[in-house]
Scaffold this motif. Structure first.
Motif, mmCIF file in Angstrom:
data_model
loop_
_atom_site.group_PDB
_atom_site.id
_atom_site.type_symbol
_atom_site.label_atom_id
_atom_site.label_comp_id
_atom_site.label_asym_id
_atom_site.label_seq_id
_atom_site.Cartn_x
_atom_site.Cartn_y
_atom_site.Cartn_z
ATOM 1 N N LEU A 1 11.031 0.453 8.456
ATOM 2 C CA LEU A 1 11.327 -0.149 9.763
ATOM 3 C C LEU A 1 10.858 -1.598 9.861
ATOM 4 O O LEU A 1 10.912 -2.182 10.948
ATOM 5 C CB LEU A 1 10.663 0.673 10.885
ATOM 6 C CG LEU A 1 11.053 2.149 10.970
ATOM 7 C CD1 LEU A 1 10.208 2.842 12.038
ATOM 8 C CD2 LEU A 1 12.535 2.288 11.298
ATOM 9 N N LEU A 2 10.420 -2.182 8.774
ATOM 10 C CA LEU A 2 9.807 -3.505 8.830
ATOM 11 C C LEU A 2 10.762 -4.598 9.310
ATOM 12 O O LEU A 2 10.320 -5.613 9.865
ATOM 13 C CB LEU A 2 9.241 -3.886 7.456
ATOM 14 C CG LEU A 2 7.992 -3.108 7.022
ATOM 15 C CD1 LEU A 2 7.569 -3.492 5.609
ATOM 16 C CD2 LEU A 2 6.847 -3.348 8.006
ATOM 17 N N ASP A 3 12.061 -4.408 9.137
ATOM 18 C CA ASP A 3 13.019 -5.428 9.565
ATOM 19 C C ASP A 3 13.608 -5.151 10.949
ATOM 20 O O ASP A 3 14.449 -5.920 11.430
ATOM 21 C CB ASP A 3 14.174 -5.524 8.546
ATOM 22 C CG ASP A 3 13.701 -6.037 7.189
ATOM 23 O OD1 ASP A 3 12.737 -6.836 7.177
ATOM 24 O OD2 ASP A 3 14.274 -5.617 6.170
ATOM 25 N N GLN A 4 13.160 -4.068 11.596
ATOM 26 C CA GLN A 4 13.696 -3.704 12.906
ATOM 27 C C GLN A 4 12.909 -4.370 14.026
ATOM 28 O O GLN A 4 11.712 -4.630 13.903
ATOM 29 C CB GLN A 4 13.645 -2.177 13.091
ATOM 30 C CG GLN A 4 14.454 -1.391 12.079
ATOM 31 C CD GLN A 4 15.947 -1.578 12.276
ATOM 32 O OE1 GLN A 4 16.428 -1.792 13.391
ATOM 33 N NE2 GLN A 4 16.699 -1.519 11.176
ATOM 34 N N ILE A 5 13.578 -4.637 15.164
ATOM 35 C CA ILE A 5 12.898 -5.153 16.348
ATOM 36 C C ILE A 5 12.527 -3.967 17.238
ATOM 37 O O ILE A 5 13.133 -2.889 17.136
ATOM 38 C CB ILE A 5 13.784 -6.163 17.117
ATOM 39 C CG1 ILE A 5 15.086 -5.489 17.577
ATOM 40 C CG2 ILE A 5 14.055 -7.396 16.265
ATOM 41 C CD1 ILE A 5 15.929 -6.383 18.479
ATOM 42 N N PRO A 6 11.532 -4.117 18.126
ATOM 43 C CA PRO A 6 11.055 -2.995 18.939
ATOM 44 C C PRO A 6 12.144 -2.292 19.748
ATOM 45 O O PRO A 6 12.086 -1.076 19.948
ATOM 46 C CB PRO A 6 10.020 -3.649 19.856
ATOM 47 C CG PRO A 6 9.511 -4.802 19.070
ATOM 48 C CD PRO A 6 10.693 -5.322 18.316
ATOM 49 N N GLY A 7 13.137 -3.027 20.214
ATOM 50 C CA GLY A 7 14.180 -2.424 21.034
ATOM 51 C C GLY A 7 14.988 -1.368 20.315
ATOM 52 O O GLY A 7 15.661 -0.552 20.959
ATOM 53 N N ARG A 8 14.949 -1.361 18.990
ATOM 54 C CA ARG A 8 15.708 -0.381 18.205
ATOM 55 C C ARG A 8 14.832 0.765 17.705
ATOM 56 O O ARG A 8 15.299 1.602 16.929
ATOM 57 C CB ARG A 8 16.374 -1.077 17.016
ATOM 58 C CG ARG A 8 17.414 -2.107 17.424
ATOM 59 C CD ARG A 8 18.105 -2.685 16.208
ATOM 60 N NE ARG A 8 19.149 -3.649 16.596
ATOM 61 C CZ ARG A 8 19.927 -4.296 15.738
ATOM 62 N NH1 ARG A 8 19.758 -4.106 14.434
ATOM 63 N NH2 ARG A 8 20.840 -5.157 16.160
ATOM 64 N N LEU A 9 13.585 0.789 18.138
ATOM 65 C CA LEU A 9 12.657 1.821 17.682
ATOM 66 C C LEU A 9 12.440 2.875 18.759
ATOM 67 O O LEU A 9 12.546 2.589 19.962
ATOM 68 C CB LEU A 9 11.311 1.194 17.315
ATOM 69 C CG LEU A 9 11.325 0.076 16.265
ATOM 70 C CD1 LEU A 9 9.912 -0.435 16.038
ATOM 71 C CD2 LEU A 9 11.947 0.569 14.958
ATOM 72 N N SER A 10 12.112 4.084 18.332
ATOM 73 C CA SER A 10 11.752 5.149 19.271
ATOM 74 C C SER A 10 10.337 4.912 19.792
ATOM 75 O O SER A 10 9.599 4.055 19.277
ATOM 76 C CB SER A 10 11.827 6.509 18.583
ATOM 77 O OG SER A 10 10.810 6.619 17.593
ATOM 78 N N GLY A 11 9.935 5.708 20.796
ATOM 79 C CA GLY A 11 8.591 5.558 21.344
ATOM 80 C C GLY A 11 7.516 5.799 20.307
ATOM 81 O O GLY A 11 6.521 5.068 20.242
ATOM 82 N N GLY A 12 7.697 6.832 19.479
ATOM 83 C CA GLY A 12 6.711 7.113 18.442
ATOM 84 C C GLY A 12 6.635 6.022 17.402
ATOM 85 O O GLY A 12 5.552 5.682 16.922
ATOM 86 N N GLU A 13 7.782 5.440 17.054
ATOM 87 C CA GLU A 13 7.800 4.352 16.072
ATOM 88 C C GLU A 13 7.131 3.102 16.642
ATOM 89 O O GLU A 13 6.389 2.410 15.938
ATOM 90 C CB GLU A 13 9.239 4.059 15.664
ATOM 91 C CG GLU A 13 9.857 5.169 14.820
ATOM 92 C CD GLU A 13 11.364 5.040 14.660
ATOM 93 O OE1 GLU A 13 11.937 5.697 13.770
ATOM 94 O OE2 GLU A 13 11.986 4.278 15.450
ATOM 95 N N ARG A 14 7.383 2.804 17.914
ATOM 96 C CA ARG A 14 6.733 1.634 18.533
ATOM 97 C C ARG A 14 5.215 1.822 18.589
ATOM 98 O O ARG A 14 4.452 0.862 18.419
ATOM 99 C CB ARG A 14 7.301 1.402 19.936
ATOM 100 C CG ARG A 14 8.724 0.874 19.933
ATOM 101 C CD ARG A 14 9.091 0.260 21.269
ATOM 102 N NE ARG A 14 9.080 1.236 22.349
ATOM 103 C CZ ARG A 14 10.128 1.973 22.714
ATOM 104 N NH1 ARG A 14 11.268 1.868 22.045
ATOM 105 N NH2 ARG A 14 10.035 2.823 23.716
ATOM 106 N N GLN A 15 4.795 3.076 18.830
ATOM 107 C CA GLN A 15 3.359 3.322 18.885
ATOM 108 C C GLN A 15 2.719 3.118 17.514
ATOM 109 O O GLN A 15 1.611 2.599 17.396
ATOM 110 C CB GLN A 15 3.084 4.731 19.384
ATOM 111 C CG GLN A 15 1.608 5.016 19.638
ATOM 112 C CD GLN A 15 1.012 4.054 20.629
ATOM 113 O OE1 GLN A 15 1.300 4.100 21.809
ATOM 114 N NE2 GLN A 15 0.184 3.133 20.160
#
Length: 434
Positions: free
Chosen positions: A128-142
């Protein structure tokens, strides 16, 4: 390694006079995972922000590794904080968010990149290193938020309900991962939550707060077994009004409404001290595990018979919770700080609303017509309540509303509080069997 955090009479008073934290003293050991537990508005997040340097200290002293830290800037405290809202930069990628603290310190790019990839691999978010927060799930953002905190290897982690916005299944998994990561770094951790189950699962010790006052700090097991007062002991605890009867030539007993619980001889240390409060209003605490439905097995010498009437069955999947009426009166935790807490009137208003609602719908406490404590009454009482007692039952059991249930109470695990809510004869050297 972590840092020792020492609070001495720490206080926070806002300009409007509201006292958020009141002369709180405690020490968090190097490498300890301490949980601050309490309801919303009790001051736990304010305390966390004071340690971080995000709130000014109104009184008392804060020491980090023995050094006075009251006036230190947040950047000088070697502290990383994880917020409930994740607080990620929306335009940055996962890699940039994690590496931001190191980039601010102008560390070498290759070193930053290596640290980011190492942390991401540990947290399972390398893809997920190239993803921005808006494309991540809640668990991934945490996980990204945790990676940003971990990457610079701070001596102290401060976590303000970081998992509260996640679903229960993900929360349970992430808290295990989070605990493992903080343990591996050796950092001292202070974790804020209002969830008792989470506090008991995570904390080396748990500090319970109410209205800005530290109520008790201890290990989860001791806190559960020997609560200092009714507020600390309330979660997962049945609280009933009662009195002590201790005749000179008779058996000591606790009465609750129409039924009595006789105490075993020889009396325990706590039960002996009940003589001094004979006839005074008391609060009786009964853990669900201290009560069982009488079956064909014989009662032990520590168990006493009572009768309950089923009011409601709460199916939980792995177990069922039976709400029973004993003919007594369910008790609420005394508002010990009502004259001092700035937000107590709102709590009293809420409690008054519940009482008015119960009165208008006829849902008031009631007494069983039968005076004994072993036989059920001939007819169930006319008024129905949700019951003042909750016990655990097997999920396959099918109990009907209004059914009389024979109960056995283990008197070794009774908790008795005075009318102010303080536990009668607390003995910190004794941790009873649960």
């Amino acid at each position: 390694m972590g840092s020792t955090i020492t609070l001495h009479n720490l206080a926070k008073t806002y300009p409007n006079g509201q006292k958020a934290v009141r002369r709180l003293s405690m020490t968090v050991a190097d490498g300890e995972f301490l949980v601050l537990l309490g309801p919303s508005g009790c001051g736990k997040s304010t305390l966390l922000r004071m340690i971080a340097g995000l709130e000014t200290i109104s009184g008392g002293e804060l020491h980090l590794d023995g050094k006075m830290a009251n006036d230190l800037q947040p950047s000088e405290r070697d502290i990383a904080m994880i917020f409930q809202s994740f607080a990620l930069y929306p335009s940055m990628t996962t890699a940039q968010n994690i590496g931001f603290p190191l980039a601010v310190q102008k560390q070498d790019h290759d070193r930053v990149n290596a640290r980011v990839h190492s942390v991401a691999q540990t947290l399972g978010i390398s893809h997920l290193l190239d993803q921005i927060p808006g494309r991540l799930s809640g668990g991934e953002r945490q996980r990204v938020a945790m990676g940003r905190a971990v990457v610079r290897r701070p001596s102290v982690f401060l976590m303000d309900e970081p998992l509260s916005s996640l679903d229960a299944r993900l929360r349970a998994r992430l808290r295990t991962e989070m605990l493992a990561i903080t343990r591996s770094t050796g950092a001292t951790t202070v974790y804020v939550t209002h969830d008792q189950a989470e506090a008991m699962a995570l904390g080396d010790r748990v500090a319970v707060m109410r209205d800005g006052v530290l109520q008790q700090i201890d290990t989860p097991r001791s806190l559960y077994a020997l609560p200092a007062n009714a507020f600390v002991g309330t979660p997962r605890n049945n609280l009933l009004h009662g009195t002590v009867h201790a005749p000179v030539d008779g058996v000591m007993a606790l009465s609750s409404g129409a039924q009595k619980i006789t105490l075993s001889y020889p009396l325990t240390h706590d039960h002996q001290m009940l003589r001094v409060v004979q006839g005074q209003p008391l609060l009786i605490g009964l853990r669900p595990e201290a009560i069982r439905i009488a079956d064909r097995t014989h009662a032990t010498v520590f168990e006493r018979a009572m009768t309950g009437i089923v009011e409601h069955t709460e199916f939980q999947g792995h177990e069922a919770l039976l709400h029973l009426s004993l003919g007594g009166q369910r008790a609420d935790v005394p508002d010990q700080l009502a004259d001092h807490a700035p937000h107590a009137p709102a709590r009293r208003s809420a409690a008054a609303f519940v009482r008015r609602l119960r009165h208008r719908t006829g849902l008031l406490g009631r007494r069983l017509p039968h005076p004994g404590n072993t036989q059920p009454p001939a007819q169930p009482p006319a008024r129905k309540d949700i019951g003042e007692l909750v016990i655990r039952d097997s999920p396959g059991a099918r109990h009907r509303r209004g059914q009389h249930i024979p109960l056995l109470i283990d008197v070794r695990n009774l908790l008795v509080f005075d009318e102010r809510g303080e536990r009668v004869s607390p003995d910190p050297t004794r941790v009873p069997d649960l």
